[in-house]
Scaffold this active site. Structure first.
Site, PDB file in Angstrom:
ATOM      1  N   GLU A   1     134.800 111.205  78.039  1.00  0.00           N
ATOM      2  CA  GLU A   1     135.810 111.997  77.906  1.00  0.00           C
ATOM      3  C   GLU A   1     136.454 112.225  79.508  1.00  0.00           C
ATOM      4  O   GLU A   1     137.570 112.311  79.654  1.00  0.00           O
ATOM      5  CB  GLU A   1     135.866 113.323  77.244  1.00  0.00           C
ATOM      6  CG  GLU A   1     135.862 113.086  75.793  1.00  0.00           C
ATOM      7  CD  GLU A   1     134.989 114.012  74.871  1.00  0.00           C
ATOM      8  OE1 GLU A   1     134.389 115.000  75.646  1.00  0.00           O
ATOM      9  OE2 GLU A   1     134.437 113.732  73.697  1.00  0.00           O
TER      10      GLU A   1
ATOM     11  N   SER B   1     127.633 111.313  67.564  1.00  0.00           N
ATOM     12  CA  SER B   1     127.499 111.666  66.284  1.00  0.00           C
ATOM     13  C   SER B   1     126.224 112.101  65.691  1.00  0.00           C
ATOM     14  O   SER B   1     125.707 111.775  64.649  1.00  0.00           O
ATOM     15  CB  SER B   1     128.444 110.844  65.171  1.00  0.00           C
ATOM     16  OG  SER B   1     129.705 110.743  65.586  1.00  0.00           O
TER      17      SER B   1
ATOM     18  N   HIS C   1     130.808 111.529  81.756  1.00  0.00           N
ATOM     19  CA  HIS C   1     131.061 111.618  80.354  1.00  0.00           C
ATOM     20  C   HIS C   1     132.161 110.763  79.848  1.00  0.00           C
ATOM     21  O   HIS C   1     133.232 110.665  80.669  1.00  0.00           O
ATOM     22  CB  HIS C   1     131.029 113.090  79.666  1.00  0.00           C
ATOM     23  CG  HIS C   1     131.120 113.051  78.178  1.00  0.00           C
ATOM     24  ND1 HIS C   1     132.244 112.741  77.566  1.00  0.00           N
ATOM     25  CD2 HIS C   1     130.218 113.361  77.474  1.00  0.00           C
ATOM     26  CE1 HIS C   1     132.056 113.020  76.216  1.00  0.00           C
ATOM     27  NE2 HIS C   1     130.663 113.340  76.065  1.00  0.00           N
TER      28      HIS C   1
ATOM     29  N   LYS D   1     131.346 121.125  75.402  1.00  0.00           N
ATOM     30  CA  LYS D   1     132.787 120.691  75.804  1.00  0.00           C
ATOM     31  C   LYS D   1     133.547 121.754  76.018  1.00  0.00           C
ATOM     32  O   LYS D   1     133.039 122.721  76.834  1.00  0.00           O
ATOM     33  CB  LYS D   1     133.138 119.708  74.586  1.00  0.00           C
ATOM     34  CG  LYS D   1     132.200 118.564  74.616  1.00  0.00           C
ATOM     35  CD  LYS D   1     132.667 117.391  73.591  1.00  0.00           C
ATOM     36  CE  LYS D   1     131.898 116.236  73.203  1.00  0.00           C
ATOM     37  NZ  LYS D   1     132.390 115.103  72.800  1.00  0.00           N
TER      38      LYS D   1
ATOM     39  N   GLY E   1     132.141 111.678  68.418  1.00  0.00           N
ATOM     40  CA  GLY E   1     133.135 112.648  67.581  1.00  0.00           C
ATOM     41  C   GLY E   1     133.590 112.160  66.421  1.00  0.00           C
ATOM     42  O   GLY E   1     134.569 112.704  66.005  1.00  0.00           O
TER      43      GLY E   1
ATOM     44  N   GLU F   1     126.043 106.462  75.298  1.00  0.00           N
ATOM     45  CA  GLU F   1     126.843 107.192  74.235  1.00  0.00           C
ATOM     46  C   GLU F   1     127.932 106.004  73.948  1.00  0.00           C
ATOM     47  O   GLU F   1     129.124 106.260  74.651  1.00  0.00           O
ATOM     48  CB  GLU F   1     127.621 108.303  74.773  1.00  0.00           C
ATOM     49  CG  GLU F   1     126.555 109.406  75.018  1.00  0.00           C
ATOM     50  CD  GLU F   1     127.180 110.756  74.931  1.00  0.00           C
ATOM     51  OE1 GLU F   1     126.598 111.589  74.363  1.00  0.00           O
ATOM     52  OE2 GLU F   1     128.280 111.256  75.630  1.00  0.00           O
TER      53      GLU F   1
ATOM     54  N   ASN G   1     126.030 119.411  74.454  1.00  0.00           N
ATOM     55  CA  ASN G   1     127.292 119.462  75.472  1.00  0.00           C
ATOM     56  C   ASN G   1     128.373 120.110  74.687  1.00  0.00           C
ATOM     57  O   ASN G   1     129.005 119.776  73.475  1.00  0.00           O
ATOM     58  CB  ASN G   1     127.700 117.861  75.559  1.00  0.00           C
ATOM     59  CG  ASN G   1     129.114 117.621  76.150  1.00  0.00           C
ATOM     60  OD1 ASN G   1     129.675 118.777  76.700  1.00  0.00           O
ATOM     61  ND2 ASN G   1     129.528 116.507  76.106  1.00  0.00           N
TER      62      ASN G   1
HETATM   63  P1  PGA Z   1     129.334 114.170  69.323  1.00  0.00           P
HETATM   64  O1  PGA Z   1     129.540 114.203  71.011  1.00  0.00           O
HETATM   65  O2  PGA Z   1     128.029 114.506  69.394  1.00  0.00           O
HETATM   66  O3  PGA Z   1     130.372 115.209  69.027  1.00  0.00           O
HETATM   67  O4  PGA Z   1     129.761 112.874  68.926  1.00  0.00           O
HETATM   68  C1  PGA Z   1     128.521 113.594  71.982  1.00  0.00           C
HETATM   69  C2  PGA Z   1     129.208 113.725  73.294  1.00  0.00           C
HETATM   70  O5  PGA Z   1     130.437 113.702  73.667  1.00  0.00           O
HETATM   71  O6  PGA Z   1     128.023 114.005  74.137  1.00  0.00           O
END
Ligand code: PGA
Length: 252
Positions: free
Chosen positions: A96, A213, A94, A11, A172, A166, A9
């Site tokens: 976010e 992460s 997601h 982003k 993140g 997740e 992803n």
């Molecule tokens: P990350 O994000 O690997 O940077 O923690 C995962 C995601 O948002 O799908």
């Protein structure tokens, strides 16, 4: 047997030129890694350029969101029909999107139905926030997200549905869930919720990824868990060596 899947992803990162460079590195490094479904989910603006570079490779392409209507007066939105011209996968729900853009279980449900109707493979994200985790509400929250987000689907026989667990507090932050805890949520909450909707066979067939992460140094721990079928990778998917190593870990 569920084939492992590792999806990146990206982003809101990468211009077209930057995307091209990353894809060239990835395509070389990932060529010949067998047995893993690999998916890149770059920004909308780069889908066409990335698609051209992926031709002839076994890397799949996905988007990061979409609207549920096939067309209409929805300024700024992208429809399933438009995506189906370009890619095969779409990330939906997601955290976010849920946190910053008002995504709800109801809109995730509409989008998931639309994705399936137009031949896309939805990667539906679920996961509890830190406050919910600390309050011991993980099961309740994640169970609800699966039940409401995935209710009433018409699932084709080849079962083109992926769920990504997740935990929001792990995204993140560099603070991944433990592999055992993530496996337990998937085995005890997510698969039973899918079983409640579509039966035991569906619960065993659905692929459930872990996200939050994931990096080269911890990926194998997750992949060794019986109920984790791969990873949805954010930050580490922007670094070719990291993403390649994560895919290799899923293959071994
Ligand atoms: P990350 O994000 O690997 O940077 O923690 C995962 C995601 O948002 O799908």
């Amino acid at each position: 047997m569920r084939q492992p899947c590792v999806a990146g992803n990206w982003k809101m990162y990468k211009t077209i030129e930057e995307a091209r460079q990353l894809v060239i590195e990835l395509a070389t490094g990932l060529a010949g890694v067998p047995g893993v479904e690999k998916v890149l989910c770059p920004p909308f603006t780069t889908l066409l350029a990335v698609r051209a570079l992926l031709e002839g490779t076994d890397l799949g392409l996905g988007a990061q969101d979409m609207h549920w209507e096939k067309e209409g007066a929805y300024t700024g939105e992208v429809s399933p029909v438009m995506l189906a011209e370009l890619c095969r996968y779409v990330i939906l729900g997601h955290s976010e999107r849920r946190t910053y853009f008002g995504e709800t279980d109801a809109t995730v449900n509409l989008k998931t139905k639309a994705a399936l109707a137009y031949g896309l493979v939805p990667i539906v994200c679920v996961g509890e926030t830190l406050a919910e985790y600390e309050a011991g509400q993980t099961g309740e929250v994640v169970g609800r997200q699966v039940r409401l987000g995935l209710a009433g689907l018409e699932l084709p026989a080849d079962f083109p549905l992926v769920i990504a667990y997740e935990p929001v507090w792990a995204i993140g932050t560099g603070r991944a869930s433990t592999a055992q805890d993530a496996n337990a949520v998937i085995a005890d909450i997510i698969r039973p919720a899918v079983a409640g909707l579509y039966g035991a066979q569906a619960a065993q067939a659905v692929r459930v990824l872990y996200g939050g992460s994931v990096k080269a140094s911890n990926a194998a721990e997750f992949f060794h868990q019986p109920d984790i079928d791969g990873a949805l990778v954010g930050g580490a998917s922007l670094k070719h060596a990291e993403f390649i190593a994560i895919v290799q870990a899923a293959a071994s």
